[in-house]
Design a protein around this motif. Structure first.
Motif, short mmCIF file in Angstrom:
data_model
loop_
_atom_site.label_atom_id
_atom_site.label_comp_id
_atom_site.label_asym_id
_atom_site.label_seq_id
_atom_site.Cartn_x
_atom_site.Cartn_y
_atom_site.Cartn_z
N GLY A 1 25.51 -4.14 35.00
CA GLY A 1 24.21 -4.76 35.21
C GLY A 1 23.41 -3.99 36.25
O GLY A 1 23.96 -3.18 37.00
N ALA A 2 22.11 -4.20 36.24
CA ALA A 2 21.26 -3.52 37.23
C ALA A 2 20.03 -4.35 37.54
O ALA A 2 19.54 -5.09 36.67
CB ALA A 2 20.84 -2.15 36.70
N HIS A 3 19.57 -4.25 38.77
CA HIS A 3 18.25 -4.73 39.16
C HIS A 3 17.40 -3.47 39.33
O HIS A 3 17.86 -2.50 39.93
CB HIS A 3 18.29 -5.47 40.50
CG HIS A 3 18.93 -6.81 40.41
ND1 HIS A 3 18.21 -7.98 40.38
CD2 HIS A 3 20.23 -7.18 40.35
CE1 HIS A 3 19.03 -9.02 40.31
NE2 HIS A 3 20.26 -8.55 40.29
N ARG B 1 12.86 -1.01 52.09
CA ARG B 1 13.97 -1.82 52.62
C ARG B 1 14.52 -2.79 51.60
O ARG B 1 15.62 -3.29 51.73
CB ARG B 1 13.51 -2.61 53.85
CG ARG B 1 13.27 -1.80 55.10
CD ARG B 1 12.29 -2.49 55.98
NE ARG B 1 11.07 -2.81 55.21
CZ ARG B 1 10.09 -3.58 55.61
NH1 ARG B 1 10.16 -4.17 56.78
NH2 ARG B 1 9.03 -3.80 54.86
N ASP B 2 13.71 -3.12 50.61
CA ASP B 2 14.18 -4.08 49.59
C ASP B 2 13.37 -3.90 48.30
O ASP B 2 12.42 -3.10 48.25
CB ASP B 2 14.08 -5.52 50.11
CG ASP B 2 12.70 -5.87 50.61
OD1 ASP B 2 11.73 -5.26 50.12
OD2 ASP B 2 12.57 -6.74 51.50
N ALA B 3 13.73 -4.70 47.29
CA ALA B 3 13.09 -4.56 45.99
C ALA B 3 11.59 -4.86 46.07
O ALA B 3 10.79 -4.26 45.35
CB ALA B 3 13.77 -5.48 44.97
N LYS B 4 11.22 -5.79 46.97
CA LYS B 4 9.79 -6.12 47.14
C LYS B 4 9.00 -4.89 47.59
O LYS B 4 7.91 -4.62 47.10
CB LYS B 4 9.64 -7.24 48.20
CG LYS B 4 9.74 -8.63 47.59
CD LYS B 4 8.34 -9.15 47.20
CE LYS B 4 8.33 -10.23 46.15
NZ LYS B 4 8.48 -9.79 44.76
N TYR C 1 18.68 -6.41 24.61
CA TYR C 1 18.87 -4.97 24.68
C TYR C 1 19.75 -4.62 25.85
O TYR C 1 19.60 -5.18 26.94
CB TYR C 1 17.52 -4.27 24.82
CG TYR C 1 16.64 -4.46 23.62
CD1 TYR C 1 16.98 -3.90 22.40
CD2 TYR C 1 15.49 -5.22 23.71
CE1 TYR C 1 16.18 -4.08 21.28
CE2 TYR C 1 14.68 -5.40 22.60
CZ TYR C 1 15.03 -4.83 21.39
OH TYR C 1 14.25 -5.02 20.31
N ASP C 2 20.62 -3.66 25.63
CA ASP C 2 21.49 -3.23 26.71
C ASP C 2 20.80 -2.10 27.47
O ASP C 2 21.03 -0.92 27.21
CB ASP C 2 22.82 -2.78 26.12
CG ASP C 2 23.85 -2.58 27.21
OD1 ASP C 2 23.46 -2.68 28.40
OD2 ASP C 2 25.01 -2.30 26.89
N LEU C 3 19.93 -2.49 28.39
CA LEU C 3 19.13 -1.49 29.11
C LEU C 3 19.99 -0.62 30.02
O LEU C 3 19.59 0.48 30.38
CB LEU C 3 18.03 -2.17 29.92
CG LEU C 3 17.01 -2.99 29.12
CD1 LEU C 3 15.92 -3.54 30.03
CD2 LEU C 3 16.37 -2.16 28.02
N PHE D 1 12.99 -6.20 37.31
CA PHE D 1 13.69 -6.80 36.18
C PHE D 1 15.19 -6.65 36.39
O PHE D 1 15.64 -5.88 37.24
CB PHE D 1 13.24 -6.17 34.85
CG PHE D 1 13.66 -4.73 34.65
CD1 PHE D 1 14.84 -4.42 33.99
CD2 PHE D 1 12.87 -3.69 35.13
CE1 PHE D 1 15.22 -3.10 33.80
CE2 PHE D 1 13.26 -2.36 34.95
CZ PHE D 1 14.43 -2.07 34.28
N LYS D 2 15.91 -7.43 35.60
CA LYS D 2 17.37 -7.45 35.73
C LYS D 2 17.94 -7.25 34.35
O LYS D 2 17.41 -7.80 33.37
CB LYS D 2 17.76 -8.84 36.26
CG LYS D 2 19.21 -9.02 36.51
CD LYS D 2 19.48 -10.42 37.02
CE LYS D 2 20.98 -10.62 37.04
NZ LYS D 2 21.45 -11.83 36.47
#
Ligand SMILES: Cc1cc2nc3c(=O)[nH]c(=O)nc-3n(C[C@H](O)[C@H](O)[C@H](O)COP(=O)(O)OP(=O)(O)OC[C@H]3O[C@@H](n4cnc5c(N)ncnc54)[C@H](O)[C@@H]3O)c2cc1C
Length: 412
Positions: free
Chosen positions: A131-133, A7-10, A155-157, A142-143
């Motif tokens: 951008g990304a999470h 349901r979420d990043a956690k 770094y441009d991940l 990470f973000k």
């Protein structure tokens, strides 16, 4: 197989950490629309991100949209279309080609990194990801990047995540650039050119000052006579070379006139406008001539990227040697090849031709038994493979994420 719907990043962190602790790799899916691409995975649990489907923020005036990774691609395209905006890299809808009922999620779109005809002008998916999470294979969030173009530090991940096929991290949220839709589009059509001459016409158009945003060629072919998406324009399998101009109406019309003059040595170009033009380019983008439901639906399909100047020779040879059919996009730099069914999907010939010109080939569609026997992604030179492996291991040392997706040998 267990399916863990997060349901979420956690939740994602927890699932990945448990997978690490149990040494059980997981497969990441959005809608699973691209499960048919790549190798069968050595996983026994599925991490399903489809419930992460919210639009976090959309600022049309800022030309930025932030979405949870499981947001359905079709819904997002409708959302931005309502504001007369689009993704300039023209995400490929793989549903017709693979015969899936859904076109997938935004996360899957970025992970696959597939871009359509405008890539020659606007760049690929990675160039539009601001951008990304994400959650790494360590189970840490990470973000990377940010909401504004100039806020990219270190770094441009983002450039790595696009095209990583879920092997580096689980994306949970992405921020993408959007662009205003052009007011008008005009496509010039040349008929009856062979591949080498069409390549010259596309090169001339792309080298002109008229800002061409699409250059594709469908060779003469009896295999896809009445192809979906082309309407009557495809005729009875007649060769069709198409060149697209976009922008404000007066400019597009003016440039179309100038381009037609430039192309006069190749024949008299006819003009297709707006809706009809958009349908043509959608057919090229989504490879509709090789759609799963069409005549060539059971044939394996390769995506070959090569220097545009080598495209015509490579494509024509491959079609001749195998009895297959090809489509050229990106002025000849992208070849879609549908080849007659064979246990190895003609991999040795495809790889040899691609290697000879410094290109690479991905087997996008093939029967399951073929996918077990053939490398789907292009084998990398040892130095590059070692570098890729170091990058991958720095994100996911235990190979928890999509183990075996890119490599036939890993985990098999
Ligand atoms: C850790 C890791 C390992 C990977 N290992 C492999 C692997 O072994 N084999 C593999 O095929 N994929 C591998 N991939 C996946 C690959 O990186 C992506 O599939 C690819 O980059 C997808 O990007 P794209 O669809 O935008 O491709 P494209 O836009 O087609 O670009 C792919 C590559 O082709 C180059 N390219 C584009 N146009 C041309 C041209 N005209 N001439 C020459 N080159 C051109 C681009 O610079 C880019 O490097 C790996 C990814 C990761 C993260």
């Amino acid at each position: 197989m267990d399916t863990l719907k997060v349901r979420d990043a956690k939740d994602v962190e927890e699932v990945v950490r448990a997978a690490i602790a149990n040494e059980q790799p997981i497969e990441i899916i959005g809608h699973g629309s691209k499960r048919g691409i790549g190798h069968a995975m050595a996983t026994n649990a599925v991490l399903d991100v489809s419930a992460l489907n919210a639009v976090t923020s959309y600022e049309p005036n800022e030309l930025i949209v932030t979405l949870q990774a499981g947001a359905p691609l079709d819904d997002v395209l409708s959302l931005i279309d309502a504001k007369n905006q689009q993704f300039a890299f023209e995400p490929v809808n793989t549903a017709p080609l693979l015969g899936t009922p859904v076109s997938g999620t935004i996360g899957g779109m970025i992970a696959a990194g597939l871009a359509g005809p405008r890539r020659i002008k606007a760049g690929g998916a990675r160039d539009h990801l601001l951008g990304a999470h994400a959650v790494s294979g360590f189970g840490d969030s990470f973000k990377t990047g940010g909401k504004v173009v100039k806020n990219v530090t270190g770094y441009d991940l983002c450039k790595l995540l696009a095209g990583s096929w879920g092997t580096l991290s689980v994306m949970t949220e992405v921020t993408l650039k959007v662009m205003p839709k052009p007011e008008a589009e005009r496509t010039l059509l040349l008929r009856g050119l062979d591949d080498a001459v069409a390549n010259k016409a596309m090169t001339a158009a792309l080298g002109s000052p008229f800002d061409v945003s699409g250059a594709a060629h469908l060779p003469k072919s009896m295999l896809r006579a009445k192809t979906e998406g082309l309407g009557d324009l495809g005729g009875e399998g007649e060769a069709l070379t198409m060149l697209r101009l976009e922008g404000i109406t007066a400019s597009a019309a003016h440039r179309a006139g100038s381009l037609r003059e430039l192309l006069a040595p190749f024949g008299t170009a006819t003009l297709v406008e707006d809706m009809a033009s958009a349908a043509l380019w959608a057919a090229i983008r989504d490879v509709l001539p090789f759609a799963a439901g069409g005549t060539l639906g059971a044939w394996p399909v390769w995506r070959i990227v090569c220097p545009p100047a080598s495209g015509a020779i490579l494509g024509a040879q491959l079609a001749r040697e195998t009895g297959g059919d090809v489509i050229y996009d990106w002025g000849g730099g992208l070849i879609w090849a549908a080849l007659p069914p064979k246990p190895d999907a003609h991999a040795p010939a495809v790889r040899a031709h691609a290697n000879a010109v410094g290109g690479h080939a991905t087997l996008i569609r093939a029967a399951e038994d073929v996918r077990r026997e053939v490398d789907i992604f292009h084998p990398q030179a040892p130095g590059l493979a070692a570098l890729s492996e170091r990058v991958r291991a720095s994100f996911d040392p235990k190979t928890i994420l999509n183990r075996g997706r890119l490599r036939r040998s890993v985990g098999a």
